[in-house]
Each structure stands twice: as structure tokens, then as C-alpha cells.
Design a protein around this motif. Structure first.
Motif, PDB file in Angstrom:
ATOM      1  N   PRO A  94      44.938  31.903  40.584  1.00  0.00           N
ATOM      2  CA  PRO A  94      44.805  32.848  41.702  1.00  0.00           C
ATOM      3  C   PRO A  94      44.850  34.272  41.153  1.00  0.00           C
ATOM      4  O   PRO A  94      45.780  34.633  40.445  1.00  0.00           O
ATOM      5  N   VAL A  95      43.860  35.082  41.476  1.00  0.00           N
ATOM      6  CA  VAL A  95      43.775  36.422  40.893  1.00  0.00           C
ATOM      7  C   VAL A  95      43.681  37.483  41.975  1.00  0.00           C
ATOM      8  O   VAL A  95      43.220  37.234  43.089  1.00  0.00           O
ATOM      9  N   THR A  96      44.126  38.670  41.625  1.00  0.00           N
ATOM     10  CA  THR A  96      44.037  39.809  42.538  1.00  0.00           C
ATOM     11  C   THR A  96      42.948  40.778  42.119  1.00  0.00           C
ATOM     12  O   THR A  96      42.611  41.693  42.859  1.00  0.00           O
ATOM     13  N   GLY A  97      42.400  40.596  40.914  1.00  0.00           N
ATOM     14  CA  GLY A  97      41.330  41.465  40.437  1.00  0.00           C
ATOM     15  C   GLY A  97      41.770  42.448  39.382  1.00  0.00           C
ATOM     16  O   GLY A  97      40.958  43.100  38.740  1.00  0.00           O
ATOM     17  N   GLY A  98      43.082  42.559  39.147  1.00  0.00           N
ATOM     18  CA  GLY A  98      43.568  43.538  38.181  1.00  0.00           C
ATOM     19  C   GLY A  98      43.852  42.979  36.803  1.00  0.00           C
ATOM     20  O   GLY A  98      44.074  43.715  35.857  1.00  0.00           O
ATOM     21  N   GLU A  99      43.825  41.646  36.674  1.00  0.00           N
ATOM     22  CA  GLU A  99      44.164  41.037  35.402  1.00  0.00           C
ATOM     23  C   GLU A  99      42.943  40.950  34.474  1.00  0.00           C
ATOM     24  O   GLU A  99      41.808  41.012  34.921  1.00  0.00           O
ATOM     25  N   LEU A 100      43.215  40.781  33.192  1.00  0.00           N
ATOM     26  CA  LEU A 100      42.170  40.569  32.198  1.00  0.00           C
ATOM     27  C   LEU A 100      42.509  39.319  31.408  1.00  0.00           C
ATOM     28  O   LEU A 100      43.657  38.901  31.332  1.00  0.00           O
ATOM     29  N   ILE A 101      41.495  38.712  30.804  1.00  0.00           N
ATOM     30  CA  ILE A 101      41.725  37.528  29.999  1.00  0.00           C
ATOM     31  C   ILE A 101      40.701  37.462  28.881  1.00  0.00           C
ATOM     32  O   ILE A 101      39.533  37.818  29.068  1.00  0.00           O
ATOM     33  N   THR A 114      37.160  25.279  25.628  1.00  0.00           N
ATOM     34  CA  THR A 114      36.031  24.663  26.332  1.00  0.00           C
ATOM     35  C   THR A 114      36.345  24.396  27.798  1.00  0.00           C
ATOM     36  O   THR A 114      35.547  23.784  28.502  1.00  0.00           O
ATOM     37  N   ALA A 115      37.503  24.848  28.262  1.00  0.00           N
ATOM     38  CA  ALA A 115      37.952  24.504  29.608  1.00  0.00           C
ATOM     39  C   ALA A 115      37.144  25.203  30.698  1.00  0.00           C
ATOM     40  O   ALA A 115      36.554  26.255  30.485  1.00  0.00           O
ATOM     41  N   HIS A 116      37.171  24.588  31.879  1.00  0.00           N
ATOM     42  CA  HIS A 116      36.659  25.229  33.086  1.00  0.00           C
ATOM     43  C   HIS A 116      37.687  26.261  33.559  1.00  0.00           C
ATOM     44  O   HIS A 116      38.887  26.136  33.281  1.00  0.00           O
ATOM     45  N   LEU A 117      37.232  27.260  34.311  1.00  0.00           N
ATOM     46  CA  LEU A 117      38.123  28.260  34.873  1.00  0.00           C
ATOM     47  C   LEU A 117      37.767  28.458  36.342  1.00  0.00           C
ATOM     48  O   LEU A 117      36.672  28.904  36.677  1.00  0.00           O
ATOM     49  N   LEU A 118      38.703  28.113  37.226  1.00  0.00           N
ATOM     50  CA  LEU A 118      38.529  28.338  38.656  1.00  0.00           C
ATOM     51  C   LEU A 118      39.383  29.537  39.059  1.00  0.00           C
ATOM     52  O   LEU A 118      40.614  29.453  39.098  1.00  0.00           O
ATOM     53  N   LEU A 119      38.713  30.653  39.336  1.00  0.00           N
ATOM     54  CA  LEU A 119      39.411  31.849  39.789  1.00  0.00           C
ATOM     55  C   LEU A 119      39.499  31.795  41.310  1.00  0.00           C
ATOM     56  O   LEU A 119      38.474  31.843  41.996  1.00  0.00           O
ATOM     57  N   TRP A 120      40.703  31.691  41.802  1.00  0.00           N
ATOM     58  CA  TRP A 120      40.911  31.524  43.241  1.00  0.00           C
ATOM     59  C   TRP A 120      41.084  32.881  43.896  1.00  0.00           C
ATOM     60  O   TRP A 120      41.969  33.643  43.539  1.00  0.00           O
ATOM     61  N   ALA A 121      40.260  33.191  44.869  1.00  0.00           N
ATOM     62  CA  ALA A 121      40.368  34.450  45.588  1.00  0.00           C
ATOM     63  C   ALA A 121      41.634  34.441  46.443  1.00  0.00           C
ATOM     64  O   ALA A 121      41.878  33.490  47.198  1.00  0.00           O
ATOM     65  N   THR A 122      42.441  35.482  46.333  1.00  0.00           N
ATOM     66  CA  THR A 122      43.739  35.499  47.006  1.00  0.00           C
ATOM     67  C   THR A 122      43.745  36.363  48.262  1.00  0.00           C
ATOM     68  O   THR A 122      44.787  36.775  48.734  1.00  0.00           O
ATOM     69  N   TYR A 123      42.562  36.682  48.808  1.00  0.00           N
ATOM     70  CA  TYR A 123      42.523  37.511  50.015  1.00  0.00           C
ATOM     71  C   TYR A 123      41.777  36.801  51.111  1.00  0.00           C
ATOM     72  O   TYR A 123      41.124  35.784  50.875  1.00  0.00           O
TER      73      TYR A 123
END
Length: 276
Positions: free
Chosen positions: A253-260, A267-276
Motif C-alpha cells: 500500500p503506497v501513498t506516492g511519496g516512497e521510492l524503491i 523477479t517478483a511481481h509488485l502490486l502497488l495498492w492505492a490507499t485513497y
């Protein structure tokens, strides 16, 4: 049931030196996941094929239109053969920057989930990938490079839980995915602090995590669920887990301010969950 009813799937294409459109080889894994999520959510999925147009022909509308028609036809035929029920799908193709066009299309079409390849033409997920949820107005799934990275026995889903109310919605989805794919679930809590938590803090973290898991019926997961605390950020947490385990999917779950750093994902999948 997963709260995904309207899905948009991004398919990249490029223009060869001979002036012919070419679909990226990642299409198979991306389409397979899109059809699976359509089945789980009992919704509909559309496909947006986007590629950068060579500057020399940017104003040649006839050529660009011909490329779009060719790509739409190729994608449509591929989907017809890949779909278990031989269903036809809405397919659109146009030229532009995929990162901009996919997110814009998702927002203007009010999609629930945007599915895109995590790596295209040797590139990797950008560090600003966490801003995509805000741009798209929905959750974003970056598909891992392994074609069958969710079919290992058993898969491992890493859920990043910061103990917020918004993250609990993502936790529920992670539990449902773990149940559907007979996957293990590992809930990770980053403290964003350098000092390791005390024994009392660890006990409190585990109590909170268990309560959240219980509210979302984690007992339905056949492979079980575990919990880990890490004194650091999300990137460090993922690194720690990958030192001993093979992660197939990260739900964050992300707010938009993080970096990675995309290399952290492997090789993993990444599901970014919108928190709004």
C-alpha cells in the motif's frame, strides 16, 4: 472477492528499423495475469497497446494509423487464442510514452486496476513507480519477469503492512490471493527506524498483526501466514526476506511519496495498492 471489476492491461510495442510494429515479448505473462484477475474479480478487462513513435514519422498520420490497426489486430488475435472462453476483448493501440499513456487511460476510464509489464526491453521498474497509483487513480500491478512466477510450489506473497486502515484493505486482498493461489503469506512491518524494536515492542507488533489477520480470516490460507518486523524501510524489509526466501509477489500500500530500487524485487511481481 477481489475489488477489481474494471481492469486495464498495458501492452508495449516498438517500431523496428524496417518500420514495422513489434509487440514486446512480455505479452504472454501480462495477458495471462490479466485474464486470471478478470476471472477472480468477475469483471471486464481492456487492453491498451502503446509504443513510442519514431520522430521521423510522428506527423505521418497514415503510417501511425496503420501501425495502430496492425497492433490491434495482432493483440486481438492473440487474446482470442489465449482466452479460455474464446472471448473477444476491447483493444486499443496508439503511439506515445507507455508510462504516461497507460496511467492516463486508466484514470480517464476509471479503472480499478492497471496491469503493466514490470520490465520492458531490458529496462526495469522505475524508482518513481510508486507514483503510478496517483497518476492512474487506481492500484497498479507490475508483472514480474518470470512467466510462471506465481505458480511455484508454494508461492510466497509478501504483504507490506504499516498498520494503517488503508493497508488493511490491501491485507484483505493479499489473503484472498494467498487463498486462491495456495500461497504462503508473510506480513512484514517496516518500523522505518534504525534501532531494533524492544521485546515489548515486538510483542505489541505481533498482537496488532494477529488481530488484523484474524479480522480478515487468515485461517482460510492453506499454507498459513507468518509475521516479521524489520527495523528499517520497505526496501530493506524486502531485501531481508529475499535473503532466505523466494518472494513471488509483493503487495505494498503506497501513498506516492516512497521510492524503491527495482533491483530489490528480483523477479517478483509488485502490486502497488492505492490507499485513497
Amino acid at each position: 472477492m477481489l475489488p477489481f471489476r474494471r481492469l486495464l492491461t498495458g501492452i508495449p510495442f516498438s517500431i523496428t528499423a524496417a518500420g514495422m510494429p513489434q509487440i514486446a515479448p512480455c505479452i504472454e505473462s501480462v495477458v495471462r495475469l490479466a485474464l486470471e484477475m478478470r476471472r477472480l474479480g468477475r469483471g471486464e478487462v481492456a487492453f491498451a497497446a502503446v509504443g513510442e513513435c519514431p520522430e521521423a514519422v510522428a506527423n505521418d498520420c497514415a503510417t501511425v494509423d496503420r501501425w495502430a490497426v496492425d497492433v490491434e489486430t495482432e493483440v486481438g488475435n492473440w487474446l482470442m487464442s489465449a482466452s479460455p472462453d474464446q472471448k473477444s476483448f476491447e483493444v486499443g493501440a496508439w503511439c506515445g510514452l507507455p508510462s504516461e499513456e497507460w496511467t492516463l487511460a486508466a484514470r480517464t476510464s476509471e479503472m480499478d486496476l492497471l496491469i503493466v509489464p514490470g520490465r520492458v526491453n531490458g529496462g526495469t521498474i522505475p524508482a518513481q513507480a510508486v507514483t503510478w497509483t496517483e497518476q492512474a487513480g487506481c492500484s497498479v500491478w507490475f508483472v514480474g519477469v518470470e512467466v510462471d512466477s506465481l505458480s511455484s510450489e508454494p508461492p510466497l506473497i509478501l504483504m507490506i503492512d504499516d498498520f494503517t486502515d488503508e493497508a488493511e484493505h490491501a491485507l484483505k486482498a493479499a489473503i484472498e490471493l494467498a487463498q486462491t493461489w495456495s500461497a504462503r503469506l508473510l506480513v512484514g512491518h517496516p518500523t522505518y527506524e534504525f534501532a531494533p524494536p524492544t521485546a515489548e515492542q515486538n510483542d505489541e507488533f505481533r498482537r496488532i498483526a494477529f488481530a488484523r489477520l484474524s479480522r480478515n480470516d487468515f485461517r482460510c490460507i492453506s499454507q498459513g501466514a507468518n509475521f516479521i518486523v524489520h527495523a528499517g524501510d520497505v526496501e530493506q524489509l524486502i531485501t531481508e526476506v529475499r535473503q532466505t526466501q523466494s518472494v513471488n509477489l509483493v503487495v505494498w500500500p503506497v501513498t506516492g511519496g516512497e521510492l524503491i530500487d527495482s533491483d530489490v524485487l528480483g523477479t517478483a511481481h509488485l502490486l502497488l495498492w492505492a490507499t485513497y
